[in-house]
Scaffold this active site. Structure first.
Site, short mmCIF file in Angstrom:
data_model
loop_
_atom_site.label_atom_id
_atom_site.label_comp_id
_atom_site.label_asym_id
_atom_site.label_seq_id
_atom_site.Cartn_x
_atom_site.Cartn_y
_atom_site.Cartn_z
N SER A 558 0.83 -1.20 0.00
CA SER A 558 0.00 0.00 0.00
C SER A 558 0.86 1.24 0.00
O SER A 558 2.01 1.22 0.48
CB SER A 558 -0.90 0.01 1.24
N TYR A 571 -2.75 -0.45 10.49
CA TYR A 571 -2.73 -0.77 9.07
C TYR A 571 -1.43 -0.31 8.42
O TYR A 571 -0.77 -1.07 7.70
CB TYR A 571 -3.93 -0.12 8.39
#
Length: 681
Positions: A558, A571
């Site tokens: 990501s 995250y």
């Protein structure tokens, strides 16, 4: 092209479908059917006599009008006057093109002469196991007479071609009482004045042969059971097959990468448990349809089923070296100037007593069908040994078929393989969103895909969308479980032979400020993505190193792995962990030819399982926008002002694995429409 509305064509297709749908009648893509009749000549407006016959390739059970070749009978019969003799009969195949009627349709096959020259309105040429058993028995001619009397005539082995068509035509003319013939070493041919009569005659030959073998055959034609080769218990047998599969695939792929198929059917296990299986397997298959797919003989492991795995793997490697040397010697014994080059010396069939059969091909369907053909060969051997002894055609004749220029021409007509042909991919989290899009792209580019997801129902739906078991299979896996991951890879190697390409995509997202993030949140986030990716990559490396074919591991990381955003500690930290796993594994696995790369998406809202699961609402609240406009919001903060979709991430995965970036490893590709703060430094 033949019109499906023509009554003769419609009847021919219906008959073909009935015959081809029953494996007792013929094998997949085996045999051909024909009908003769009249149609209008588009030039003169008069009637012209035609032959409609199944063309080269295709399968009777699914035959369509465009799979037929339509030829003018007058021109086909005129070829008898210019036939240059058996030494030049291959030239007649090209001549068939000058007999074609109209445009389109399939290319005429080598068996066209058999159908066109035989004086019957309808002809079937089939490869039933029962008929081939008689055809491959040492005293097949005598057994044919005993089984059928004078209703079915024996035809000695002759390679398919124009001369065989002339031979059968002459035999039919000399035997007006006959309904068909047994073709030595090959199969059966039947005929009739009507489509119904022809079909009935075909079925009479097949069923009569079946009954004859059952009634006259001796018990245990393969000999008694050998204790060392008895099947392992179910669970142990499947575990051993999964452990062996990558090693066996490495052997079958020494020349060209292959996709695999495994079966432990009762037919296979019983054959391998019997004392005579080494002798019979060494004789090889006989029917041309069989050995063109299975090669002249299989590789057979000659150890008890319960030896240590390392011993079995080592012995298979020794047998493989012997197999390759023997295959090269076979080629050199029979090759002549002008013979096609040797296509590869690896086995297509590997038999492991007590475990089962591995079969290989350029794709899953080819591998599966090769295995099915070897089961046909086992049935043929059983029938022949029950009433006589199995006596396949001479090795020199097998070579003439395998390295026939007409077969070589057929191979040259095959379309070029897709970029990911022979690659087997396992994608985690493939039941939705990015993972689903990746699975679709990989299959479209020629890969077989294992759709791995925690949600079994979603995974099954995606696998079905991708084309079913010859393209994709679904496995249920929780990536936090070592046992479930190992089981998923075991299912993958049993389905396709191995794994070459793994995409670590499974994940969740917990979006909370630091003070609201619990230890449980942290652990769950890291268990699924950091630990889960590690476990999946570790199992992938085990399989890939055993295969010796290299491989690809791709992490869907990501933008958040390099960009610090608010309220995202669990995250973002996990994505940074995944990003560094890419670098670490690229450094470690490069010596095995395994490339490890990553993709850094951002703002993939549409179709995303993570966003639909609450992450979207949380991030929308953080940024103060409506949830349904979150994708637009993300797009506007990018340099390109474009929304990122799952398909764009899939494109990046293909770019990394499709063959152009062969010297790239340890790379992260941003797929974020341009987020300057996330530029890699």
């Amino acid at each position: 092209m033949a019109s499906a509305n023509h009554p003769e064509v419609a009847g021919l297709l219906a008959r073909s479908h009935r015959l081809g749908s029953d494996p007792r009648n013929t094998n997949y893509a085996g045999g051909n059917t024909s009908a003769k009749g009249t149609a209008t000549d588009p030039v003169t407006g008069g009637e012209v006599e035609l032959l409609w016959v199944k063309g080269s390739g295709g399968d009777l059970g699914t035959l369509r009008a465009e799979g037929l070749a339509a030829l003018r009978l007058d021109r086909l019969h005129a070829l008898k006057d210019v036939y240059p003799g058996v030494e030049r009969e291959d030239e007649m195949v090209a001549a068939f093109d000058y007999c074609l009627h109209g445009k389109g349709g399939a290319a005429p096959s080598i068996d066209t002469a058999m159908h066109g020259l035989v004086d019957a309105a309808h002809v079937d040429h089939l490869h039933p196991d029962s008929g081939i058993a008689l055809a491959c028995a040492a005293d097949g001619e005598k057994l044919t007479a005993e089984c059928f009397g004078d209703k079915v005539v024996w035809v000695p082995w002759r390679r398919p071609g124009f001369q065989l068509g002339l031979d059968i035509a002459a035999i039919k003319e000399a035997n007006p009482q006959a309904i068909g013939c047994i073709l030595g070493g090959h199969g059966i041919t039947a005929w009739g004045a009507t489509s119904e009569e022809c079909e009935a005659n075909s079925l009479h030959i097949i069923r009569t042969a079946e009954a004859f073998l059952a009634e006259k055959g001796r018990p245990e034609p393969f000999g008694p059971v050998t204790e060392d080769y008895e099947p392992l218990p179910d669970e142990e047998r499947r575990a051993r097959a999964a452990a062996l599969a990558p090693h066996v695939r490495a052997l079958a792929s020494a020349d060209f990468p292959q996709v695999g198929h495994f079966t432990d059917s009762e037919t296979v296990l019983d054959f391998l448990s019997r004392s005579e299986h080494p002798r019979l397997a060494a004789l090889g298959t006989s029917c041309p349809d069989h050995f063109l797919r299975t090669k002249v003989r299989p590789l057979v492991l000659d150890l008890p089923a319960d030896v240590p795995l390392e011993q079995a793997v080592a012995r298979l490697a020794e047998l493989h070296a012997e197999y390759r040397a023997e295959y090269r010697a076979y080629y050199e014994r029979h090759a002549v100037p002008g013979s096609p080059a040797m296509r590869g010396a690896d086995p297509a069939i590997v038999l492991v007593p007590g475990v089962g059969m591995f079969s290989f091909g350029k794709d899953k369907q080819t591998a599966r069908v090769a295995g099915e053909f070897y089961v046909n060969a086992i049935n043929v051997m059983r029938g022949a040994e029950a009433v006589s002894s199995y006596s396949p055609i001479e090795e020199s004749e097998k070579f003439r078929i395998e390295y026939w220029e007409l077969e070589e021409a057929k191979l040259r007509r095959m379309p070029a393989p897709k970029p990911l042909a022979t690659r087997i991919a396992l994608v985690t989290g493939a039941g939705s969103g990015i993972g689903k899009a990746i699975a679709h792209r990989l299959v479209a580019e020629g890969a077989c895909v294992v759709v791995a997801d925690l949600d079994a129902e979603k995974a099954a739906v995606v696998a079905e969308e991708l084309g079913g078991p010859d393209k994709a299979v679904a496995v249920t896996v929780d990536v936090t479980s070592e046992e479930q991951i190992a089981a998923a890879f075991a299912e993958a190697v049993l389905a396709f032979g191995g794994v070459d390409l793994v995409v670590n995509n499974a994940g969740i997202s917990i979006s909370k400020p630091l003070l609201e993030t619990t230890a449980k949140d942290w652990d769950l986030q890291h268990d699924i993505m950091a630990r889960g990716s590690f476990l999946v990559s570790r199992e992938a490396a085990r399989v890939m190193t055993a295969q010796k074919l290299g491989g690809d591991i791709v992490y869907i990381a990501s933008k958040n792995g390099v960009f610090a955003g608010p309220n995202n500690i669990a995250y973002g930290a996990t994505k940074a962990d995944q990003a560094h796993q890419v670098r670490l594994l690229a450094a470690e696995l490069g010596e095995h030819g395994i490339r490890v790369n990553g993709v850094n998406p951002d703002g993939v809202v549409r179709g995303s399982g993570i966003f639909a699961g609450g992450w979207g609402a949380q991030r929308a609240a953080v940024y103060g926008v409506e949830e349904e406009k979150l994708g637009e919001f993300y797009a506007q903060r990018t340099l390109l002002k474009r929304e990122v979709l799952p398909e764009h991430v899939a494109n990046a995965v293909f770019a990394l694995t499709g063959g152009d970036l062969t010297h790239t490893t340890g790379l992260h590709i941003p797929v974020d429409a341009g987020v300057a703060a996330a530029f890699l430094r």
